[in-house]
Motif scaffolding. Structure first.
Motif, PDB file in Angstrom:
ATOM      1  N   GLY A  17      30.063  40.718  72.416  1.00 48.30           N
ATOM      2  CA  GLY A  17      29.245  41.570  71.572  1.00 48.30           C
ATOM      3  C   GLY A  17      28.136  40.770  70.925  1.00 48.30           C
ATOM      4  N   THR A  18      28.005  40.886  69.599  1.00 44.61           N
ATOM      5  CA  THR A  18      26.963  40.159  68.876  1.00 44.61           C
ATOM      6  C   THR A  18      27.519  38.930  68.163  1.00 44.61           C
ATOM      7  N   SER A  19      28.640  38.403  68.667  1.00 45.38           N
ATOM      8  CA  SER A  19      29.249  37.197  68.099  1.00 45.38           C
ATOM      9  C   SER A  19      29.449  36.135  69.174  1.00 45.38           C
ATOM     10  N   PHE A 162      23.644  46.620  81.099  1.00 46.82           N
ATOM     11  CA  PHE A 162      24.021  47.221  79.821  1.00 46.82           C
ATOM     12  C   PHE A 162      23.321  46.478  78.685  1.00 46.82           C
ATOM     13  N   GLU A 163      22.589  47.215  77.862  1.00 51.76           N
ATOM     14  CA  GLU A 163      21.852  46.608  76.754  1.00 51.76           C
ATOM     15  C   GLU A 163      22.551  46.907  75.429  1.00 51.76           C
ATOM     16  N   GLU A 173      28.788  45.990  81.095  1.00 53.65           N
ATOM     17  CA  GLU A 173      29.403  46.762  80.017  1.00 53.65           C
ATOM     18  C   GLU A 173      30.921  46.585  80.023  1.00 53.65           C
ATOM     19  N   VAL A 174      31.488  46.374  78.833  1.00 50.94           N
ATOM     20  CA  VAL A 174      32.937  46.275  78.665  1.00 50.94           C
ATOM     21  C   VAL A 174      33.354  47.290  77.595  1.00 50.94           C
ATOM     22  N   PRO A 175      33.830  48.473  77.998  1.00 51.60           N
ATOM     23  CA  PRO A 175      34.327  49.431  77.003  1.00 51.60           C
ATOM     24  C   PRO A 175      35.608  48.902  76.342  1.00 51.60           C
ATOM     25  N   VAL A 176      35.698  49.061  75.033  1.00 48.87           N
ATOM     26  CA  VAL A 176      36.847  48.570  74.267  1.00 48.87           C
ATOM     27  C   VAL A 176      37.402  49.706  73.422  1.00 48.87           C
ATOM     28  N   ALA A 177      38.698  49.947  73.546  1.00 49.59           N
ATOM     29  CA  ALA A 177      39.365  50.999  72.777  1.00 49.59           C
ATOM     30  C   ALA A 177      40.348  50.358  71.801  1.00 49.59           C
ATOM     31  N   ARG A 379      30.808  47.094  74.504  1.00 44.16           N
ATOM     32  CA  ARG A 379      30.242  45.781  74.216  1.00 44.16           C
ATOM     33  C   ARG A 379      29.984  45.086  75.553  1.00 44.16           C
ATOM     34  N   SER A 380      29.601  43.844  75.495  1.00 39.98           N
ATOM     35  CA  SER A 380      29.472  43.007  76.690  1.00 39.98           C
ATOM     36  C   SER A 380      29.945  41.618  76.315  1.00 39.98           C
TER      37      SER A 380
END
Length: 396
Positions: A17-19, A162-163, A173-177, A379-380
């Motif tokens: 993600g952004t980390s 995926f942006e 893209e990595v969908p996270v639930a 996220r990615s």
């Protein structure tokens, strides 16, 4: 003068993600650091470069922000219902401690790819092409996370189109639930109310009362109205992080909320619990310019949210706080829901300093208590470097 040769520890430096954070397999850590305690904390602080009174982390892998002062320890799960156990450590930048009190939602997106690439997922479950569902046990808060990792030619696919606002380049893209994301075993609303009158010192807000939604979902978070603090809700980092009085004001709010939520027993304990709770302020939709120069139009979002992490305004949005936003937005009457226009919702798109993010959650009222079945976001993740990290031999 004493001489301690450096030791090297297998590690992977990953963006999720952004980390960004340093990832370890539990079995690769020095023996003394394979169990919780002082030796583990000392090792991780030295890896990241903390504590650093200069707040730059020059002598370590940290990037001198809450988003980049992070560590992850993974191991094959002993539970038949999970593939991997995931432990997250938020390393303080200028103080000598590692906060284990919560999860990192952004780095959660990197756990699945790491687990697959490092043999923590049964190879029989990995297709030649397609995706694999990785079942993650989040050990900090005792919850299940399920990520869907794309696979190409038998390997984790990291590149794609995926942006994600807050990340410069596109990726896969990595969908996270996040399943039942209420933090720990407590109620989603620890005070039993959707909106509280939070008592704070009069210098924080006139009258000493601040309307607040305090929620345990994804991560303990306190939401307040931007307008009550004389903010617009479109602030970028410098407007908050360049104002020491503003930072002190938010920390005071955070400490009083932690006490009200039962996370600490006295206000002084908040200083050693920097990772939780988060504090965020919300506002109805309005157009603004993101930090990248991108125009965010009011029509494209449901509300605006700004959140602080480890004492500073986050450049985008913490993943766990995004779960809290989705959860609170799904429950009619919270400050987040009201900022988004009220009514029943199962998804919102919110504006943050770097752009926008869409998150979803399903809420239901069970025996008089709110329950979040699942919160979902995309996220990615990408490996930035892998090999060994080196630390002086006296670090343990």
């Amino acid at each position: 003068m004493a001489h301690h040769p450096q030791i090297r520890v297998p590690a992977t430096y990953m963006r999720g993600g952004t980390s960004k954070g340093v990832f370890f397999r539990l079995d690769d850590l020095p023996e003394a650091a394979r169990v919780p305690g002082e030796a583990r904390d000392r090792l991780l602080m030295r890896v990241i470069g903390s504590p650093d009174p200069y707040q730059k982390q020059i002598d370590g892998m940290g990037g001198a922000t809450s988003s980049t002062s992070k560590t992850v320890i993974l191991s094959k799960s002993e539970s038949p219902d999970h593939d991997v156990d995931y432990l997250f450590g938020q390393v303080s930048i200028d103080k000598a401690f590692v906060d284990w009190s919560g999860n990192c939602g952004n780095l959660s997106a990197a756990v699945g790819p790491f687990a697959i690439s490092n043999g923590l997922v049964d190879p029989a479950r990995i297709p030649e092409n397609g995706e694999v569902e990785v079942r993650i046990w989040q050990a900090n808060i005792g919850k299940t996370i399920v990520s869907r990792v794309p696979i190409t030619d038998g390997q984790v696919q990291e590149t794609g189109d995926f942006e994600l606002d807050g990340v410069t380049f596109p990726a896969a893209e990595v969908p996270v639930a996040f399943k039942d994301p209420a933090d720990g075993e407590g109620a989603i609303f620890p005070t039993g109310r959707l909106v509280d009158d939070l008592e704070v010192p009069a210098e924080v807000v006139e009258g000493g009362i601040l309307k607040a939604t305090m929620i345990n979902a994804g991560i303990p978070t306190v939401f307040v109205n931007a307008d009550d603090l004389d903010y617009s809700g479109s602030e970028l980092q410098e407007a908050i992080n360049g104002d020491p009085q503003a930072l002190e004001r938010f920390e005071t709010i955070r400490a009083h909320a932690a006490l009200r939520m039962g996370l600490i027993k006295e206000l002084g304990e908040a200083a050693n619990r920097q990772h939780t709770p988060k504090v965020a302020f919300v506002a109805p939709p309005a157009s603004y310019t993101a930090s990248s120069g991108k125009a965010v139009e009011a029509e494209a979002i449901d509300l605006r949210v700004r959140a602080l992490s480890m004492g500073k305004l986050h450049h985008a949005m913490m993943g766990t706080a995004a779960v809290a936003i989705a959860s609170a937005a799904a429950i009619e009457g919270t400050l987040v829901n009201l900022a988004a226009g009220g009514g029943k919702r199962n998804a919102v798109t919110f504006g943050h300093p770097s752009g926008t993010l869409r998150v979803g959650a399903e809420a239901s009222l069970v025996d008089g208590r709110w329950v979040i079945d699942e919160a979902v976001m995309s996220r990615s993740a990408r490996v930035l470097m892998e090999g060994w990290v080196r630390v002086p031999g006296d670090s343990l």
